[in-house]
Scaffold this motif. Structure first.
Motif, PDB file in Angstrom:
ATOM      1  N   GLY A  47      13.031   6.534   4.757  1.00 31.38           N
ATOM      2  CA  GLY A  47      13.065   6.527   6.219  1.00 31.38           C
ATOM      3  C   GLY A  47      14.168   5.819   6.676  1.00 31.38           C
ATOM      4  O   GLY A  47      14.659   6.348   7.732  1.00 31.38           O
ATOM      5  N   LEU A  48      14.689   4.693   5.858  1.00 34.57           N
ATOM      6  CA  LEU A  48      15.703   3.943   6.509  1.00 34.57           C
ATOM      7  C   LEU A  48      17.165   4.370   6.071  1.00 34.57           C
ATOM      8  O   LEU A  48      18.172   4.098   6.621  1.00 34.57           O
ATOM      9  N   GLY A  49      17.186   5.505   5.054  1.00 32.09           N
ATOM     10  CA  GLY A  49      18.342   5.682   4.481  1.00 32.09           C
ATOM     11  C   GLY A  49      19.029   4.738   3.561  1.00 32.09           C
ATOM     12  O   GLY A  49      20.011   4.462   3.518  1.00 32.09           O
ATOM     13  N   LEU A  50      18.266   3.885   3.052  1.00 32.07           N
ATOM     14  CA  LEU A  50      18.526   2.479   2.035  1.00 32.07           C
ATOM     15  C   LEU A  50      18.173   2.815   0.813  1.00 32.07           C
ATOM     16  O   LEU A  50      17.099   3.568   0.645  1.00 32.07           O
ATOM     17  N   ALA A  51      18.888   2.110  -0.116  1.00 34.50           N
ATOM     18  CA  ALA A  51      18.400   2.039  -1.546  1.00 34.50           C
ATOM     19  C   ALA A  51      16.921   0.961  -1.471  1.00 34.50           C
ATOM     20  O   ALA A  51      16.937  -0.083  -0.683  1.00 34.50           O
ATOM     21  N   SER A  52      15.768   1.331  -2.185  1.00 39.30           N
ATOM     22  CA  SER A  52      14.857   0.439  -2.147  1.00 39.30           C
ATOM     23  C   SER A  52      14.985  -0.838  -2.693  1.00 39.30           C
ATOM     24  O   SER A  52      14.228  -1.926  -2.060  1.00 39.30           O
ATOM     25  N   SER A  53      15.910  -1.028  -3.423  1.00 36.46           N
ATOM     26  CA  SER A  53      16.233  -2.381  -4.113  1.00 36.46           C
ATOM     27  C   SER A  53      16.683  -3.561  -3.008  1.00 36.46           C
ATOM     28  O   SER A  53      16.335  -4.723  -2.816  1.00 36.46           O
ATOM     29  N   ARG A  54      17.180  -2.785  -1.720  1.00 28.17           N
ATOM     30  CA  ARG A  54      17.502  -3.572  -0.480  1.00 28.17           C
ATOM     31  C   ARG A  54      16.366  -4.426   0.129  1.00 28.17           C
ATOM     32  O   ARG A  54      16.573  -5.034   0.864  1.00 28.17           O
ATOM     33  N   LEU A  55      15.128  -3.470  -0.145  1.00 30.23           N
ATOM     34  CA  LEU A  55      14.124  -3.905   0.670  1.00 30.23           C
ATOM     35  C   LEU A  55      12.978  -4.959   0.255  1.00 30.23           C
ATOM     36  O   LEU A  55      12.288  -5.566   0.982  1.00 30.23           O
ATOM     37  N   TYR A  56      12.938  -5.298  -1.135  1.00 35.59           N
ATOM     38  CA  TYR A  56      11.910  -5.939  -1.861  1.00 35.59           C
ATOM     39  C   TYR A  56      11.952  -7.364  -1.401  1.00 35.59           C
ATOM     40  O   TYR A  56      10.807  -7.857  -1.052  1.00 35.59           O
ATOM     41  N   TYR A  57      12.923  -7.973  -1.203  1.00 35.05           N
ATOM     42  CA  TYR A  57      13.084  -9.307  -0.541  1.00 35.05           C
ATOM     43  C   TYR A  57      12.596  -9.292   0.914  1.00 35.05           C
ATOM     44  O   TYR A  57      11.688 -10.380   1.060  1.00 35.05           O
ATOM     45  N   HIS A  58      12.866  -8.456   1.825  1.00 36.45           N
ATOM     46  CA  HIS A  58      12.459  -8.311   3.159  1.00 36.45           C
ATOM     47  C   HIS A  58      10.744  -8.119   3.044  1.00 36.45           C
ATOM     48  O   HIS A  58      10.261  -8.633   3.929  1.00 36.45           O
ATOM     49  N   ILE A  59      10.447  -7.303   2.339  1.00 42.79           N
ATOM     50  CA  ILE A  59       8.869  -6.824   2.247  1.00 42.79           C
ATOM     51  C   ILE A  59       8.311  -8.257   1.768  1.00 42.79           C
ATOM     52  O   ILE A  59       7.021  -8.445   2.444  1.00 42.79           O
ATOM     53  N   LYS A  60       8.672  -8.974   0.900  1.00 43.66           N
ATOM     54  CA  LYS A  60       8.083 -10.090   0.381  1.00 43.66           C
ATOM     55  C   LYS A  60       7.913 -11.017   1.494  1.00 43.66           C
ATOM     56  O   LYS A  60       6.966 -11.728   1.590  1.00 43.66           O
ATOM     57  N   MET A  61       9.069 -11.237   2.312  1.00 48.43           N
ATOM     58  CA  MET A  61       8.908 -12.071   3.306  1.00 48.43           C
ATOM     59  C   MET A  61       8.038 -11.764   4.405  1.00 48.43           C
ATOM     60  O   MET A  61       7.244 -12.665   4.780  1.00 48.43           O
ATOM     61  N   LEU A  62       7.968 -10.346   4.892  1.00 48.84           N
ATOM     62  CA  LEU A  62       6.967  -9.974   5.753  1.00 48.84           C
ATOM     63  C   LEU A  62       5.774 -10.199   5.333  1.00 48.84           C
ATOM     64  O   LEU A  62       4.674 -10.584   6.192  1.00 48.84           O
ATOM     65  N   GLU A  63       5.267 -10.158   3.977  1.00 53.26           N
ATOM     66  CA  GLU A  63       4.048  -9.929   3.685  1.00 53.26           C
ATOM     67  C   GLU A  63       3.534 -11.432   3.294  1.00 53.26           C
ATOM     68  O   GLU A  63       2.525 -12.028   3.857  1.00 53.26           O
ATOM     69  N   SER A  64       4.459 -12.265   3.042  1.00 50.56           N
ATOM     70  CA  SER A  64       4.116 -13.732   2.873  1.00 50.56           C
ATOM     71  C   SER A  64       4.037 -14.456   4.349  1.00 50.56           C
ATOM     72  O   SER A  64       3.053 -15.594   4.090  1.00 50.56           O
ATOM     73  N   HIS A  65       4.288 -13.918   5.264  1.00 48.54           N
ATOM     74  CA  HIS A  65       4.091 -14.578   6.599  1.00 48.54           C
ATOM     75  C   HIS A  65       2.972 -13.525   7.430  1.00 48.54           C
ATOM     76  O   HIS A  65       3.019 -13.832   8.548  1.00 48.54           O
ATOM     77  N   ASN A  66       2.381 -12.778   6.723  1.00 47.93           N
ATOM     78  CA  ASN A  66       1.134 -12.271   7.188  1.00 47.93           C
ATOM     79  C   ASN A  66       1.393 -11.027   8.205  1.00 47.93           C
ATOM     80  O   ASN A  66       0.445 -10.882   9.042  1.00 47.93           O
ATOM     81  N   LEU A  67       2.814 -10.633   8.228  1.00 45.73           N
ATOM     82  CA  LEU A  67       3.053  -9.501   9.182  1.00 45.73           C
ATOM     83  C   LEU A  67       2.694  -8.314   8.441  1.00 45.73           C
ATOM     84  O   LEU A  67       2.380  -7.258   9.505  1.00 45.73           O
ATOM     85  N   ILE A  68       2.711  -8.038   7.241  1.00 42.01           N
ATOM     86  CA  ILE A  68       2.504  -6.743   6.574  1.00 42.01           C
ATOM     87  C   ILE A  68       1.207  -7.047   5.544  1.00 42.01           C
ATOM     88  O   ILE A  68       1.366  -8.286   5.008  1.00 42.01           O
ATOM     89  N   LYS A  69       0.540  -6.267   4.954  1.00 43.33           N
ATOM     90  CA  LYS A  69      -0.231  -6.446   3.925  1.00 43.33           C
ATOM     91  C   LYS A  69      -0.435  -5.347   2.866  1.00 43.33           C
ATOM     92  O   LYS A  69       0.026  -4.138   3.464  1.00 43.33           O
ATOM     93  N   VAL A  70      -1.050  -5.349   1.831  1.00 43.56           N
ATOM     94  CA  VAL A  70      -0.972  -4.180   0.790  1.00 43.56           C
ATOM     95  C   VAL A  70      -2.422  -3.808   1.188  1.00 43.56           C
ATOM     96  O   VAL A  70      -3.486  -4.374   1.404  1.00 43.56           O
ATOM     97  N   VAL A  71      -2.550  -2.370   1.523  1.00 42.03           N
ATOM     98  CA  VAL A  71      -3.913  -1.806   1.639  1.00 42.03           C
ATOM     99  C   VAL A  71      -4.271  -0.885   0.722  1.00 42.03           C
ATOM    100  O   VAL A  71      -5.460  -0.309   0.617  1.00 42.03           O
ATOM    101  N   GLU A  72      -3.266  -0.571  -0.465  1.00 37.75           N
ATOM    102  CA  GLU A  72      -3.636   0.362  -1.529  1.00 37.75           C
ATOM    103  C   GLU A  72      -2.533   0.017  -2.411  1.00 37.75           C
ATOM    104  O   GLU A  72      -1.453  -0.033  -2.494  1.00 37.75           O
ATOM    105  N   THR A  73      -3.339   0.066  -3.812  1.00 33.48           N
ATOM    106  CA  THR A  73      -2.337   0.119  -4.995  1.00 33.48           C
ATOM    107  C   THR A  73      -2.964   1.331  -6.056  1.00 33.48           C
ATOM    108  O   THR A  73      -4.155   1.709  -6.071  1.00 33.48           O
ATOM    109  N   ARG A  74      -2.051   1.723  -6.842  1.00 35.98           N
ATOM    110  CA  ARG A  74      -2.253   2.835  -7.754  1.00 35.98           C
ATOM    111  C   ARG A  74      -1.173   2.704  -8.929  1.00 35.98           C
ATOM    112  O   ARG A  74      -0.014   2.179  -8.743  1.00 35.98           O
ATOM    113  N   LEU A  75      -1.586   3.321 -10.169  1.00 35.28           N
ATOM    114  CA  LEU A  75      -0.527   3.512 -11.029  1.00 35.28           C
ATOM    115  C   LEU A  75       0.089   4.815 -10.995  1.00 35.28           C
ATOM    116  O   LEU A  75      -0.595   5.762 -10.831  1.00 35.28           O
TER     117      LEU A  75
END
Length: 201
Positions: A47-75
């Motif tokens: 959606g952002l037109g970026l490589a996913s590798s650029r987002l993992y750190y930002h996702i981690k920061m947002l999750e660790s500060h309770n702005l986002i959460k995991v709602v489903e996991t799958r293999l």
């Protein structure tokens, strides 16, 4: 793991660390995308037109500060894939963090406003590039109108409040979708950015 799609009505940011996490244009764009529905890192990146590798750190920061959460996991192909979503329907900032009576409060205001408009600018430029490619590949495509305005008006405090009430009603309609839509209508996503304020200059 929490396997639910429920969210709190409001998440209030009341500490500086979380405010600093939010004061990043890319993270604001991630939150805007996740406001639509739960998505994986790869879907957000697309959606952002970026490589996913650029987002993992930002996702981690947002999750660790309770702005986002995991709602489903799958293999998927023996790899764990996670769907992320906003923890609340709305995010608000405690007004005590945005006070003009201290240098720190003023800096917080600058960070929030700058991040918001930088994120909006990046979204506009990405949209214009995609729009140009779409028109180039389909000569019959409707380019549609893009509106950018800067206006000023002289109003009484009472008339300003009346206008804001009407404006909020209109924005509620915009965010919920036009009630005249019919099943089978082709939908296009639209973004709206606005700043209305009394000027004392």
């Amino acid at each position: 793991m929490e396997n639910t799609y429920s969210r709190d009505p409001v998440f209030i940011i009341n500490d500086l660390e979380t405010l600093k996490v939010l004061s990043d244009p890319l993270r604001i764009q991630i939150l805007e995308i996740l406001a639509q529905k739960p998505q994986t890192v790869n879907q957000i990146a697309e959606g952002l037109g970026l490589a996913s590798s650029r987002l993992y750190y930002h996702i981690k920061m947002l999750e660790s500060h309770n702005l986002i959460k995991v709602v489903e996991t799958r293999l998927v192909n023996n790899m764990l894939e996670r769907d992320y979503w906003l923890t609340a329907e709305e995010i608000e900032i405690d007004k005590d963090l945005l006070t003009f009576s201290s240098d720190e409060g003023q800096e917080n205001i600058v960070q929030v406003v700058r991040s918001y408009w930088e994120a909006t600018l990046e979204d506009v430029m990405r949209t214009l590039q995609a729009r140009q490619s779409h028109i180039a590949s389909d000569q019959s495509a409707d380019p549609q109108e893009m509106v950018m305005l800067k206006l000023q008006s002289r109003l009484s405090a009472k008339s300003y409040k009346v206008f804001i009430d009407k404006f909020n009603t209109l924005m509620e309609e915009f965010s919920q979708g036009y009630e005249g839509l019919k099943e089978g209508d082709e939908l296009q996503e639209y973004h709206f950015a606005c700043l209305i304020y009394p000027s004392y200059s």
